[in-house]
Design a protein around this motif. Structure first.
Motif, PDB file in Angstrom:
ATOM      1  N   ILE A  81      10.715 -14.201  -7.723  1.00  0.00           N
ATOM      2  CA  ILE A  81      11.668 -13.959  -6.844  1.00  0.00           C
ATOM      3  C   ILE A  81      13.038 -14.384  -7.190  1.00  0.00           C
ATOM      4  O   ILE A  81      13.327 -15.293  -7.804  1.00  0.00           O
ATOM      5  CB  ILE A  81      11.238 -14.338  -5.512  1.00  0.00           C
ATOM      6  N   GLU A  82      14.048 -13.517  -7.136  1.00  0.00           N
ATOM      7  CA  GLU A  82      15.514 -14.023  -7.352  1.00  0.00           C
ATOM      8  C   GLU A  82      16.180 -13.573  -6.139  1.00  0.00           C
ATOM      9  O   GLU A  82      16.015 -12.347  -5.582  1.00  0.00           O
ATOM     10  CB  GLU A  82      16.103 -13.245  -8.623  1.00  0.00           C
ATOM     11  N   MET A  83      17.182 -14.391  -5.756  1.00  0.00           N
ATOM     12  CA  MET A  83      18.318 -14.039  -4.631  1.00  0.00           C
ATOM     13  C   MET A  83      19.301 -14.240  -5.051  1.00  0.00           C
ATOM     14  O   MET A  83      19.700 -15.662  -5.441  1.00  0.00           O
ATOM     15  CB  MET A  83      17.842 -15.061  -3.384  1.00  0.00           C
ATOM     16  N   LYS A  84      20.202 -13.500  -4.941  1.00  0.00           N
ATOM     17  CA  LYS A  84      21.602 -13.482  -5.450  1.00  0.00           C
ATOM     18  C   LYS A  84      22.577 -12.410  -4.804  1.00  0.00           C
ATOM     19  O   LYS A  84      22.121 -11.159  -4.662  1.00  0.00           O
ATOM     20  CB  LYS A  84      21.617 -13.449  -6.948  1.00  0.00           C
ATOM     21  N   ASP A  85      23.735 -12.876  -4.024  1.00  0.00           N
ATOM     22  CA  ASP A  85      24.560 -11.809  -3.486  1.00  0.00           C
ATOM     23  C   ASP A  85      23.948 -10.969  -2.632  1.00  0.00           C
ATOM     24  O   ASP A  85      24.014  -9.789  -2.262  1.00  0.00           O
ATOM     25  CB  ASP A  85      25.277 -10.955  -4.594  1.00  0.00           C
ATOM     26  N   ASN A  86      23.036 -11.847  -1.570  1.00  0.00           N
ATOM     27  CA  ASN A  86      22.454 -11.073  -0.511  1.00  0.00           C
ATOM     28  C   ASN A  86      21.369 -10.018  -0.920  1.00  0.00           C
ATOM     29  O   ASN A  86      21.260  -8.784  -0.195  1.00  0.00           O
ATOM     30  CB  ASN A  86      23.344 -10.581   0.426  1.00  0.00           C
ATOM     31  N   LYS A  87      20.981 -10.147  -2.252  1.00  0.00           N
ATOM     32  CA  LYS A  87      19.956  -9.080  -2.755  1.00  0.00           C
ATOM     33  C   LYS A  87      18.631  -9.962  -3.249  1.00  0.00           C
ATOM     34  O   LYS A  87      18.758 -11.035  -3.869  1.00  0.00           O
ATOM     35  CB  LYS A  87      20.635  -8.247  -3.862  1.00  0.00           C
ATOM     36  N   VAL A  88      17.767  -9.516  -2.646  1.00  0.00           N
ATOM     37  CA  VAL A  88      16.276 -10.199  -3.022  1.00  0.00           C
ATOM     38  C   VAL A  88      15.441  -9.487  -3.687  1.00  0.00           C
ATOM     39  O   VAL A  88      15.297  -7.985  -3.479  1.00  0.00           O
ATOM     40  CB  VAL A  88      15.411 -10.797  -1.710  1.00  0.00           C
ATOM     41  N   ILE A  89      15.136  -9.877  -5.126  1.00  0.00           N
ATOM     42  CA  ILE A  89      14.119  -9.068  -5.831  1.00  0.00           C
ATOM     43  C   ILE A  89      12.976  -9.865  -6.083  1.00  0.00           C
ATOM     44  O   ILE A  89      12.840 -10.931  -6.518  1.00  0.00           O
ATOM     45  CB  ILE A  89      15.011  -8.633  -7.385  1.00  0.00           C
ATOM     46  N   VAL A  90      11.705  -9.295  -5.677  1.00  0.00           N
ATOM     47  CA  VAL A  90      10.367  -9.810  -5.900  1.00  0.00           C
ATOM     48  C   VAL A  90       9.723  -8.996  -6.865  1.00  0.00           C
ATOM     49  O   VAL A  90       9.313  -7.847  -6.641  1.00  0.00           O
ATOM     50  CB  VAL A  90       9.658  -9.883  -4.490  1.00  0.00           C
ATOM     51  N   LEU A  91       9.291  -9.714  -7.838  1.00  0.00           N
ATOM     52  CA  LEU A  91       8.456  -9.024  -8.997  1.00  0.00           C
ATOM     53  C   LEU A  91       7.000  -9.421  -8.570  1.00  0.00           C
ATOM     54  O   LEU A  91       6.876 -10.586  -8.684  1.00  0.00           O
ATOM     55  CB  LEU A  91       8.796  -9.348 -10.481  1.00  0.00           C
ATOM     56  N   ALA A  92       6.242  -8.649  -8.175  1.00  0.00           N
ATOM     57  CA  ALA A  92       5.012  -9.035  -7.689  1.00  0.00           C
ATOM     58  C   ALA A  92       3.794  -8.575  -8.446  1.00  0.00           C
ATOM     59  O   ALA A  92       3.838  -7.257  -8.859  1.00  0.00           O
ATOM     60  CB  ALA A  92       4.769  -8.679  -6.015  1.00  0.00           C
ATOM     61  N   ASP A  93       2.781  -9.025  -8.662  1.00  0.00           N
ATOM     62  CA  ASP A  93       1.420  -8.609  -9.217  1.00  0.00           C
ATOM     63  C   ASP A  93       0.462  -8.707  -7.988  1.00  0.00           C
ATOM     64  O   ASP A  93       0.277  -9.295  -7.017  1.00  0.00           O
ATOM     65  CB  ASP A  93       1.030  -9.708 -10.328  1.00  0.00           C
TER      66      ASP A  93
END
Length: 93
Positions: A81-93
């Protein structure tokens, strides 16, 4: 904040959310609007998403479990997971 959940097969979700709870390797944690930047590894568990409304693509809708109108969950086996500038990106398996 914007949440994007991506798997190797497809983008599972992208939209405006209120909060997201994640199964971190050191314990579960929650991300809210304006959270400090973070990168973390995720373990097997449940991603809990809270939003005022949800729109899913037909192909991925069955991967999510509806808790109520404002809460859905997604089971993952691992991810990051990466959170930056009010954007959360989840790379999920």
């Amino acid at each position: 904040m914007i949440l994007e959940i991506v798997s190797p097969e497809a983008t599972l979700f992208k939209g405006e959310v209120t909060s997201v709870s994640l199964p971190g390797v050191d314990g579960s944690f929650q991300i809210l609007n304006n959270h400090a930047p973070i990168v973390s590894i995720l373990k097997q568990g449940t991603v809990k998403v809270t939003a005022t409304s949800f729109k899913f693509e037909k192909e991925v809708e069955d991967k999510f479990t509806k808790v109520n109108d404002q809460n859905y969950t997604l089971e993952i086996s691992s991810g990051t997971i990466e959170m930056k500038d009010n954007k959360v990106i989840v790379l999920a398996d």
